[in-house]
Design a protein around this motif. Sequence first.
Motif, short mmCIF file in Angstrom:
data_model
loop_
_atom_site.label_atom_id
_atom_site.label_comp_id
_atom_site.label_asym_id
_atom_site.label_seq_id
_atom_site.Cartn_x
_atom_site.Cartn_y
_atom_site.Cartn_z
N ARG A 31 0.70 -1.27 -0.12
CA ARG A 31 0.12 -0.12 0.23
C ARG A 31 0.96 1.25 0.14
O ARG A 31 0.55 2.23 -0.58
N ILE A 32 2.07 1.15 0.78
CA ILE A 32 2.96 2.26 0.82
C ILE A 32 3.40 2.50 -0.77
O ILE A 32 3.67 3.75 -1.08
N TYR A 33 3.98 1.48 -1.15
CA TYR A 33 4.57 1.47 -2.27
C TYR A 33 3.64 2.19 -3.41
O TYR A 33 4.03 2.91 -4.48
N SER A 34 2.45 1.87 -3.31
CA SER A 34 1.32 2.14 -4.62
C SER A 34 1.17 3.79 -4.48
O SER A 34 0.91 4.43 -5.07
N LEU A 35 1.27 4.17 -2.95
CA LEU A 35 1.12 5.72 -2.76
C LEU A 35 2.51 6.41 -3.30
O LEU A 35 2.34 7.82 -3.79
N TYR A 36 3.54 5.86 -2.85
CA TYR A 36 4.55 6.24 -3.68
C TYR A 36 4.51 6.48 -5.13
O TYR A 36 4.85 7.48 -5.81
N GLU A 37 4.22 5.46 -5.78
CA GLU A 37 3.80 5.29 -7.37
C GLU A 37 2.86 6.58 -7.87
O GLU A 37 3.15 7.36 -8.71
N GLN A 38 1.72 6.74 -6.96
CA GLN A 38 0.94 7.89 -7.05
C GLN A 38 1.59 9.12 -7.16
O GLN A 38 1.30 9.86 -8.17
N VAL A 39 2.28 9.49 -6.20
CA VAL A 39 3.16 10.57 -6.04
C VAL A 39 3.94 10.69 -7.22
O VAL A 39 3.98 11.87 -7.81
N SER A 40 4.68 9.62 -7.70
CA SER A 40 5.56 9.89 -8.79
C SER A 40 4.85 10.12 -10.11
O SER A 40 5.47 11.06 -10.77
N TYR A 41 3.79 9.46 -10.35
CA TYR A 41 2.98 9.71 -11.42
C TYR A 41 2.44 11.45 -11.47
O TYR A 41 2.69 12.19 -12.53
N ASN A 42 2.05 11.86 -10.30
CA ASN A 42 1.86 13.28 -10.26
C ASN A 42 3.29 14.25 -10.38
O ASN A 42 2.94 15.35 -10.97
N CYS A 43 4.26 13.77 -9.89
CA CYS A 43 5.36 14.78 -10.38
C CYS A 43 5.54 14.60 -11.83
O CYS A 43 5.97 15.50 -12.55
N PHE A 44 5.31 13.42 -12.40
CA PHE A 44 6.05 13.28 -14.01
C PHE A 44 4.58 14.21 -14.82
O PHE A 44 5.11 14.88 -15.73
N ILE A 45 3.32 14.12 -14.27
CA ILE A 45 2.60 15.05 -14.88
C ILE A 45 2.77 16.48 -14.73
O ILE A 45 2.85 17.42 -15.89
N ALA A 46 3.22 17.00 -13.35
CA ALA A 46 3.51 18.34 -13.23
C ALA A 46 4.74 18.62 -14.18
O ALA A 46 4.89 19.65 -14.67
N ALA A 47 5.74 17.83 -14.23
CA ALA A 47 6.94 18.21 -15.13
C ALA A 47 6.89 18.28 -16.76
O ALA A 47 6.99 19.10 -17.30
N GLY A 48 5.74 17.28 -16.96
CA GLY A 48 5.18 17.66 -18.25
C GLY A 48 4.19 18.93 -18.64
O GLY A 48 4.63 19.50 -19.52
N LEU A 49 3.73 19.35 -17.72
CA LEU A 49 3.01 20.60 -17.86
C LEU A 49 3.92 21.78 -17.59
O LEU A 49 3.65 22.47 -18.55
N TYR A 50 4.86 21.69 -16.99
CA TYR A 50 5.97 22.57 -16.82
C TYR A 50 6.72 22.90 -18.25
O TYR A 50 6.81 23.89 -18.80
N ALA A 51 7.01 21.42 -18.76
CA ALA A 51 7.70 21.78 -20.03
C ALA A 51 6.69 22.20 -21.37
O ALA A 51 6.94 23.02 -22.13
N LEU A 52 5.41 21.83 -21.34
CA LEU A 52 4.60 22.45 -22.31
C LEU A 52 4.31 23.93 -22.04
O LEU A 52 4.39 24.56 -23.13
N LEU A 53 4.16 24.50 -20.89
CA LEU A 53 4.25 25.98 -20.67
C LEU A 53 5.25 26.61 -20.96
O LEU A 53 5.28 27.61 -21.29
#
Length: 72
Positions: A31-53
């Motif tokens: 369960r903790i590992y799945s929470l880590y991965e969820q936060v990881s995906y959020n970081c990748f989405i934010a990095a993608g948005l920063y690159a697009l903007l």
Amino acid sequence: VLLGIFFNVHSAVLIEDVPFTEEDFKDGPERIYSLYEQVSYNCFIAAGLYALLGGFSLCQSRLNKRKEYMVR
């Protein structure tokens, strides 16, 4: 992007940034590992948005520097 990578490899230093409760520790580390991965995906989405903007901002600044758009 680096934060996303570090969250994806379940870095123990970043445990304070993972939104967990006491009940998450009862089911084992999965369960903790799945929470880590969820936060990881959020970081990748934010990095993608920063690159697009950032790309959009670069295009707009180059467009505004053209001579035909300059006001004298």
